[in-house]
Design a protein around this motif. Sequence first.
Motif, PDB file in Angstrom:
ATOM      1  N   TYR A  77      -4.410   1.774   1.769  1.00 40.99           N
ATOM      2  CA  TYR A  77      -3.787   1.588   0.467  1.00 40.99           C
ATOM      3  C   TYR A  77      -2.488   0.827   0.679  1.00 40.99           C
ATOM      4  N   VAL A  78      -2.098   0.041  -0.325  1.00 39.69           N
ATOM      5  CA  VAL A  78      -0.824  -0.673  -0.284  1.00 39.69           C
ATOM      6  C   VAL A  78      -0.064  -0.349  -1.568  1.00 39.69           C
ATOM      7  N   THR A  79       1.184   0.100  -1.418  1.00 42.71           N
ATOM      8  CA  THR A  79       2.052   0.350  -2.565  1.00 42.71           C
ATOM      9  C   THR A  79       3.138  -0.716  -2.586  1.00 42.71           C
ATOM     10  N   LEU A  80       3.241  -1.414  -3.711  1.00 40.27           N
ATOM     11  CA  LEU A  80       4.308  -2.383  -3.905  1.00 40.27           C
ATOM     12  C   LEU A  80       5.398  -1.701  -4.716  1.00 40.27           C
ATOM     13  N   TRP A 109       1.365   1.573 -11.536  1.00 41.39           N
ATOM     14  CA  TRP A 109       0.204   0.810 -11.975  1.00 41.39           C
ATOM     15  C   TRP A 109      -0.774   0.629 -10.831  1.00 41.39           C
ATOM     16  N   GLY A 110      -2.053   0.798 -11.118  1.00 44.32           N
ATOM     17  CA  GLY A 110      -3.094   0.472 -10.159  1.00 44.32           C
ATOM     18  C   GLY A 110      -3.560  -0.952 -10.375  1.00 44.32           C
ATOM     19  N   VAL A 111      -3.877  -1.643  -9.292  1.00 41.94           N
ATOM     20  CA  VAL A 111      -4.424  -2.992  -9.382  1.00 41.94           C
ATOM     21  C   VAL A 111      -5.943  -2.856  -9.298  1.00 41.94           C
ATOM     22  N   GLU A 112      -6.635  -3.379 -10.282  1.00 44.86           N
ATOM     23  CA  GLU A 112      -8.089  -3.229 -10.346  1.00 44.86           C
ATOM     24  C   GLU A 112      -8.795  -4.163  -9.367  1.00 44.86           C
ATOM     25  N   ASP A 113      -9.794  -3.631  -8.693  1.00 48.18           N
ATOM     26  CA  ASP A 113     -10.762  -4.408  -7.917  1.00 48.18           C
ATOM     27  C   ASP A 113     -10.151  -5.290  -6.826  1.00 48.18           C
ATOM     28  N   PRO A 116      -7.453  -3.900   0.380  1.00 42.44           N
ATOM     29  CA  PRO A 116      -7.553  -2.471   0.131  1.00 42.44           C
ATOM     30  C   PRO A 116      -6.985  -2.139  -1.248  1.00 42.44           C
ATOM     31  N   MET A 117      -7.240  -0.910  -1.669  1.00 37.16           N
ATOM     32  CA  MET A 117      -6.700  -0.484  -2.953  1.00 37.16           C
ATOM     33  C   MET A 117      -5.192  -0.695  -2.948  1.00 37.16           C
ATOM     34  N   THR A 118      -4.662  -1.086  -4.117  1.00 36.58           N
ATOM     35  CA  THR A 118      -3.257  -1.438  -4.216  1.00 36.58           C
ATOM     36  C   THR A 118      -2.695  -0.903  -5.528  1.00 36.58           C
ATOM     37  N   GLY A 119      -1.437  -0.505  -5.462  1.00 35.80           N
ATOM     38  CA  GLY A 119      -0.730  -0.080  -6.654  1.00 35.80           C
ATOM     39  C   GLY A 119       0.690  -0.582  -6.610  1.00 35.80           C
ATOM     40  N   LEU A 120       1.351  -0.548  -7.762  1.00 34.54           N
ATOM     41  CA  LEU A 120       2.760  -0.913  -7.771  1.00 34.54           C
ATOM     42  C   LEU A 120       3.540   0.089  -8.583  1.00 34.54           C
ATOM     43  N   HIS A 121       4.803   0.196  -8.251  1.00 38.17           N
ATOM     44  CA  HIS A 121       5.685   1.169  -8.880  1.00 38.17           C
ATOM     45  C   HIS A 121       7.016   0.491  -9.134  1.00 38.17           C
ATOM     46  N   GLY A 122       7.470   0.472 -10.381  1.00 36.56           N
ATOM     47  CA  GLY A 122       8.700  -0.207 -10.758  1.00 36.56           C
ATOM     48  C   GLY A 122       9.922   0.675 -10.690  1.00 36.56           C
ATOM     49  N   GLY A 123      11.084   0.026 -10.848  1.00 35.45           N
ATOM     50  CA  GLY A 123      12.343   0.737 -10.917  1.00 35.45           C
ATOM     51  C   GLY A 123      13.070   0.894  -9.599  1.00 35.45           C
ATOM     52  N   HIS A 124      12.653   0.184  -8.571  1.00 33.95           N
ATOM     53  CA  HIS A 124      13.296   0.305  -7.263  1.00 33.95           C
ATOM     54  C   HIS A 124      14.424  -0.707  -7.114  1.00 33.95           C
ATOM     55  N   GLU A 125      15.460  -0.328  -6.377  1.00 30.54           N
ATOM     56  CA  GLU A 125      16.600  -1.218  -6.158  1.00 30.54           C
ATOM     57  C   GLU A 125      16.195  -2.444  -5.348  1.00 30.54           C
ATOM     58  N   ARG A 126      15.325  -2.248  -4.341  1.00 28.70           N
ATOM     59  CA  ARG A 126      14.839  -3.353  -3.520  1.00 28.70           C
ATOM     60  C   ARG A 126      13.330  -3.272  -3.412  1.00 28.70           C
ATOM     61  N   ALA A 127      12.710  -4.433  -3.413  1.00 33.59           N
ATOM     62  CA  ALA A 127      11.256  -4.478  -3.270  1.00 33.59           C
ATOM     63  C   ALA A 127      10.876  -4.115  -1.838  1.00 33.59           C
ATOM     64  N   THR A 128       9.871  -3.258  -1.716  1.00 38.00           N
ATOM     65  CA  THR A 128       9.364  -2.836  -0.416  1.00 38.00           C
ATOM     66  C   THR A 128       7.858  -2.682  -0.523  1.00 38.00           C
ATOM     67  N   VAL A 130       4.728  -0.850   1.094  1.00 40.13           N
ATOM     68  CA  VAL A 130       4.508   0.315   1.940  1.00 40.13           C
ATOM     69  C   VAL A 130       3.005   0.508   2.156  1.00 40.13           C
ATOM     70  N   PRO A 131       2.532   0.306   3.400  1.00 42.99           N
ATOM     71  CA  PRO A 131       1.113   0.510   3.684  1.00 42.99           C
ATOM     72  C   PRO A 131       0.789   1.978   3.922  1.00 42.99           C
ATOM     73  N   MET A 132      -0.462   2.347   3.648  1.00 41.03           N
ATOM     74  CA  MET A 132      -0.974   3.664   4.029  1.00 41.03           C
ATOM     75  C   MET A 132      -2.120   3.436   5.010  1.00 41.03           C
ATOM     76  N   TYR A 133      -2.036   4.123   6.143  1.00 41.42           N
ATOM     77  CA  TYR A 133      -3.075   4.019   7.156  1.00 41.42           C
ATOM     78  C   TYR A 133      -3.920   5.280   7.164  1.00 41.42           C
ATOM     79  N   ARG A 134      -5.200   5.076   7.320  1.00 39.07           N
ATOM     80  CA  ARG A 134      -6.164   6.183   7.356  1.00 39.07           C
ATOM     81  C   ARG A 134      -6.083   6.861   8.726  1.00 39.07           C
ATOM     82  N   VAL A 135      -6.086   8.187   8.728  1.00 35.92           N
ATOM     83  CA  VAL A 135      -6.107   8.955   9.968  1.00 35.92           C
ATOM     84  C   VAL A 135      -7.169  10.043   9.868  1.00 35.92           C
TER      85      VAL A 135
END
Length: 177
Positions: A77-80, A109-113, A116-128, A130-135
Amino acid sequence: QERSTLFLCFLVDDVDEAVDRVRDAGGSAEPPVDAPYGRVADCVDDQGVAFAVFTPPDGDPGPRPAANGERAGDLAYVTLEVRDAARTRVFYGDVLGWRFTPGRVADGWGVEDVRPMTGLHGGHERATTVPMYRVDDIGAAVDLVRRLGGTATDPERHPYGVTSDCTDDQGTRFYLG
């Protein structure tokens, strides 16, 4: 580098057309270049986030990866984390054709289709980014992160799985899931 974050390179059908869309949407783009691995252009979105667009040499990206990875170590997963989610949705909607659905958190917000699956989240001071790795074993993975000099929260259960928020020994954030 000012701070550590994941650099994204997006697969597109035509790099030259994608560069035009980036510029039309208010971003900037270097001229595309041909490399042994394909045609690529470095870009910056309308909020200053660097990324690239890419097309493989033969135009065939191969099989589409699993939405959340298939085995340990895969990107799941990737979170923007962005300053302005509305602007981000417009920009990437125009440039990449992304469509969005409301997420589980405020201004999330989820990004459709996309893979890997991706979402974004607003309101942050700096853009980052953040990957999620499967374990396979999150407890063991959290222990390993800590032993290697990183930090990790205790695993937490969510409706979508068990996760830990981590930072490596150089300050790069990531999740395990």
